[in-house]
Design a protein around this motif. Sequence first.
Motif, PDB file in Angstrom:
ATOM      1  N   VAL A  17       7.346   7.545  -6.493  1.00 50.01           N
ATOM      2  CA  VAL A  17       6.459   8.509  -5.592  1.00 50.01           C
ATOM      3  C   VAL A  17       4.745   7.848  -5.577  1.00 50.01           C
ATOM      4  N   LEU A  20       5.124   3.587  -4.823  1.00 50.64           N
ATOM      5  CA  LEU A  20       5.979   3.715  -3.089  1.00 50.64           C
ATOM      6  C   LEU A  20       4.782   4.118  -2.139  1.00 50.64           C
ATOM      7  N   CYS A  21       4.184   5.319  -2.868  1.00 46.72           N
ATOM      8  CA  CYS A  21       2.979   6.161  -1.605  1.00 46.72           C
ATOM      9  C   CYS A  21       1.493   5.381  -1.272  1.00 46.72           C
ATOM     10  N   VAL A  24       0.170   2.921   0.229  1.00 53.54           N
ATOM     11  CA  VAL A  24       0.229   2.506   1.953  1.00 53.54           C
ATOM     12  C   VAL A  24      -1.111   4.000   1.983  1.00 53.54           C
ATOM     13  N   LEU A  25      -0.825   4.866   1.276  1.00 51.34           N
ATOM     14  CA  LEU A  25      -2.479   5.873   1.200  1.00 51.34           C
ATOM     15  C   LEU A  25      -3.656   5.266   0.913  1.00 51.34           C
ATOM     16  N   ILE A  58      -1.861   0.469   6.889  1.00 56.44           N
ATOM     17  CA  ILE A  58      -0.474   0.663   6.637  1.00 56.44           C
ATOM     18  C   ILE A  58       0.953  -0.435   6.769  1.00 56.44           C
ATOM     19  N   LEU A  62       2.347  -2.303   3.625  1.00 55.16           N
ATOM     20  CA  LEU A  62       3.891  -2.765   3.643  1.00 55.16           C
ATOM     21  C   LEU A  62       4.543  -3.547   3.402  1.00 55.16           C
TER      22      LEU A  62
END
Length: 89
Positions: A17, A20-21, A24-25, A58, A62
């Motif tokens: 988690v 992956l996040c 982006v965050l 974002i 990605l």
Amino acid sequence: MSIGDIAGLMQGAIAQVFLLCGPVLGGALVIGLIVAIFQATTSIQESTLTFLPKLVAILLVLFLLGGLGFSELRNYTLQLFSRIPDMAR
């Protein structure tokens, strides 16, 4: 299946988690801070001004790191599926 195995699976899931996040965050956070500083210095208090730069950031993150993140997720999923027979015992 022991408590240690379950803890290891949960630790791996949480790591996925974050992997992956996190980028982006993090990109959205940096762009949000830059736009907030710009708004504070120019006294522009438009709440929708941050939306488009964050969206672009974002999508860029990605585009650049999506393949790497999803290949890591694929490897983790294959690892989980290979451990299913051991979990049934």
